[in-house]
Write an enzyme that holds these catalytic residues in place. Structure first.
Site: not given
Length: 673
Positions: A208, A214, A216-217, A325, A526
């Site tokens: 991320d 947050d 989420d994956d 990233y 989200r």
């Protein structure tokens, strides 16, 4: 003598009734007069005295009177649809101290008298001050037999000097809350009897942005080998945070999520769809913590094709590393090109193995999508660097890097699998669909493509027929045809003829992605649609056989909320751009940029500055002195001068920024040729 004469009144009424009537929309000018524009694109003069009865944007019924000089003039008769109902305004006071409102609209200049609603909540000092931002409702209108325009203030937004006014005003304009959803005292695990696999031994990683909370994956990948020990694919496990494990369907949190539909990502901060303690803490897949997840296992061969049927399960997972990233991209770029020997390195062999395998899978999937579906057009994202007081420090363009592609390809793959799982096993869900070109535009699309590509593409007439372009295969073939062609003109022109993406409750193609089906479930923190799909998949895993189709009202709200979020993001950005450039222009700086034409109208060119994403208008009067020698081609979205196509959508050109209008949030430029 003639006052109150009934015969004279009847005569006047008879004359008025004999005049032709038209419906149209009022357009004001910088002068006292205006015009009435009809759907047939005919324009009628509105005299200054009649403009006092109407407002820019009002839809009215008018009588058309022919003057002595033969000119036609509109006389307002009836208000069909007011421009203003609920509106945003700034508080003003006239010389007598009477409360007035300055409507926040570039074409509405007149002040409107106002009063406060009895239940109006005000700041601690209980006063309204000049410059305060408020929400008001129009209560009287001259064409409703009222004497003048008048409004009632129903909501206080913020003080005029509030540094976050762009955020608060924009959210209020689009009726979105500035506050997080209220949480609960605790969040017990629901459906505790549901089987959950323990996958905490797998080496999941998240990728991320550095400041993401947050998450989420999470991803885990392992190579698949044949009997001879040769690799013939990958086993990808996609773990998605499971907020529905803690949110009851009849809860206040569920109802709030259904209304908001999306987390609102704004410059500087976000407003989450769920309570922060859920979005950023309990459900977020933070490192080294066991978290509830919905998991999909997918097998992919070396060509990027899915093998067999993906499976879903409830599970407990544990991320072993929060990767970013930029760092992952630095590592992979250095490994591939040797461009940065000081780039970040994975901290463990397990992390390195995950990143390397995810990269290989991503390259295979990109090639598969390039051949079997469609790839996204590369374009940068723009973000504002803000000081603590909300002032813009800088504007940055962010380009998609290798790590962004890894996450993107894994999520697209997982969403493709979810679409077909929902369709095959459940029969319903919330699917992301797109039907390509609007049927009413197909003739224009075919004519355009056949004309533009006649020399480059053999048999263009048959290849770009309406029948062919209405199919997913035909649409994808057309996109593949134009992809290698230089410039963005064809793609940007064709984009204007496309329909909008829609949410549906049954499987349907997504032309924009080039896929037979697509349903998102990878961002339930989200997106409310993803929460709905989670509940359906989990109900099937539970062994239920009846599944309720999502209500039309849910789809409608998703569509509207998506539109609102985009408008909020755009409007705040426009405001910040204007403040940022106003300061630079005031200091005497000459601001020249490379820009890309986004639109061509009779009034001029709308361009985007490539360095920072700002939208700038270039008036036609600054492009060429003789307006009679300029023609706009609406089909080509091009500007002709003396019969020569000089500018068209997609062209890049140098632009000098000359004015920043903060009040109307608009930037004005001129060609710097």
């Amino acid at each position: 003598m003639f006052q109150d004469n009934p015969l004279l009144a009847q005569l006047k009424q008879k004359i008025q009734d004999s005049k032709p009537k038209v419906e149209g929309v009022v357009r004001s000018t910088d002068k006292a007069y205006g015009f009435l524009e009809t759907p047939e694109r005919k324009s009628y003069f509105l005299a200054p005295d009649t403009m006092k009865k109407v407002m820019h944007g009002d839809k009215i019924l008018a009588a058309i009177a022919t003057q002595a000089d033969g000119k036609e003039q509109a006389e307002p008769l009836e208000l069909l649809e007011p421009m203003l109902t609920r509106f945003i305004a700034k508080v003003q006071f006239n010389k007598a101290g009477k409360l007035q409102l300055a409507v926040d609209h570039p074409q509405i200049k007149q002040y409107i008298g106002a009063k406060k609603a009895k239940d109006l909540a005000l700041p601690a000092d209980e006063t309204l001050q000049a410059g305060d931002w408020v929400v008001a409702n129009l209560t009287t209108h001259p064409l409703r037999d009222d004497r003048f325009l008048f409004a009632q203030i129903t909501q206080f937004i913020c003080r005029g000097e509030d540094p976050l006014a762009p955020w608060w005003v924009t959210l209020a304009r689009h009726e979105q809350s500035r506050y997080p959803v209220a949480g609960q005292a605790d969040y017990p695990l629901l459906n505790a009897d549901d089987e959950r696999r323990d996958l905490t031994d797998l080496h999941f990683v998240t990728i991320d942005s550095a400041d993401t909370q947050d998450m989420d994956d999470a991803l885990h990948i392992r190579p698949i080998h044949n009997d001879q020990g040769e690799q013939n694919g990958w086993h990808l496990t996609v773990a998605i945070a499971d907020p529905t494990a803690y949110i009851a369907q009849d809860s206040d949190i569920e109802m709030a999520a259904r209304e908001r539909c999306f987390t609102n990502y704004l410059p500087g901060f976000n407003i989450p769809m769920l309570p922060r303690e859920l979005a950023d803490e309990l459900c977020s897949l933070t490192p080294n913590e066991s978290k509830a997840a919905l998991v999909c296992d997918i097998e992919v061969d070396l060509n990027g094709a899915v093998q067999g049927e993906p499976t879903f399960c409830n599970a407990w997972v544990q991320s072993r590393a929060k990767l970013t990233y930029d760092k992952v991209s630095d590592y992979l770029e250095n490994k591939l090109n040797g461009t940065n020997e000081t780039a970040w390195q994975p901290e463990t062999a397990e992390i390195q193995a995950q990143v390397d395998a995810l990269y290989d899978l991503t390259q295979a999937r990109i090639q598969w999508r390039k051949q079997h579906s469609l790839l996204f057009k590369e374009s940068p994202d723009y973000h504002f660097e803000l000081a603590d007081n909300g002032q813009v420090v800088a504007i940055h363009a962010s380009h998609r890097r290798i790590a962004n592609q890894i996450v993107e390809e894994c999520m697209i793959l997982a969403n493709i699998c979810a679409a077909h799982y929902l369709a095959d096993h459940i029969g319903t869900g919330i699917f992301n669909t797109h039907v390509g070109f609007d049927p009413k535009n197909l003739t224009a699309v075919c004519d355009f493509l056949q004309k533009e590509l006649a020399e480059q593409v053999p048999n263009a007439n048959a290849r770009y027929s309406g029948e062919t372009l209405s199919t997913l295969a035909g649409y994808c073939q057309m996109r593949h045809d134009i992809e290698p062609m230089a410039g963005d003109y064809l793609e940007m022109r064709l984009r204007r003829w496309l329909t909008f993406a829609e949410f549906k409750t049954s499987l349907a193609p997504h032309f924009g992605l080039g896929l037979t089906g697509y349903a998102t479930w990878t961002s339930p923190i989200r997106k409310y649609s993803d929460m709905v799909n989670h509940r359906l998949i989990k109900a099937h895993l539970r062994g239920e056989s009846h599944f309720a189709t999502p209500a039309d009202s849910v789809l409608q709200r998703l569509q509207e909320a998506r539109r609102q979020n985009r408008l909020v993001e755009r409007d705040i950005a426009d405001w910040l751009y204007c403040h940022y450039f106003a300061e630079q222009l005031a200091s005497g700086q000459k601001l020249t940029f490379t820009a890309k034409i986004q639109d061509v109208t009779r009034g001029g060119l709308r361009v985007q500055l490539l360095d920072n994403g700002a939208s700038v208008f270039i008036p036609a009067s600054t492009i060429h002195q003789n307006r009679d020698e300029m023609q706009t081609n609406a089909d080509e979205l091009a500007l002709y001068i003396n019969g020569e196509r000089r500018y068209k959508i997609g062209d890049e050109l140098p632009v000098e920024l000359v004015e920043s209008k903060v009040d109307t949030r608009s930037l004005v430029g001129r060609l710097a040729l």
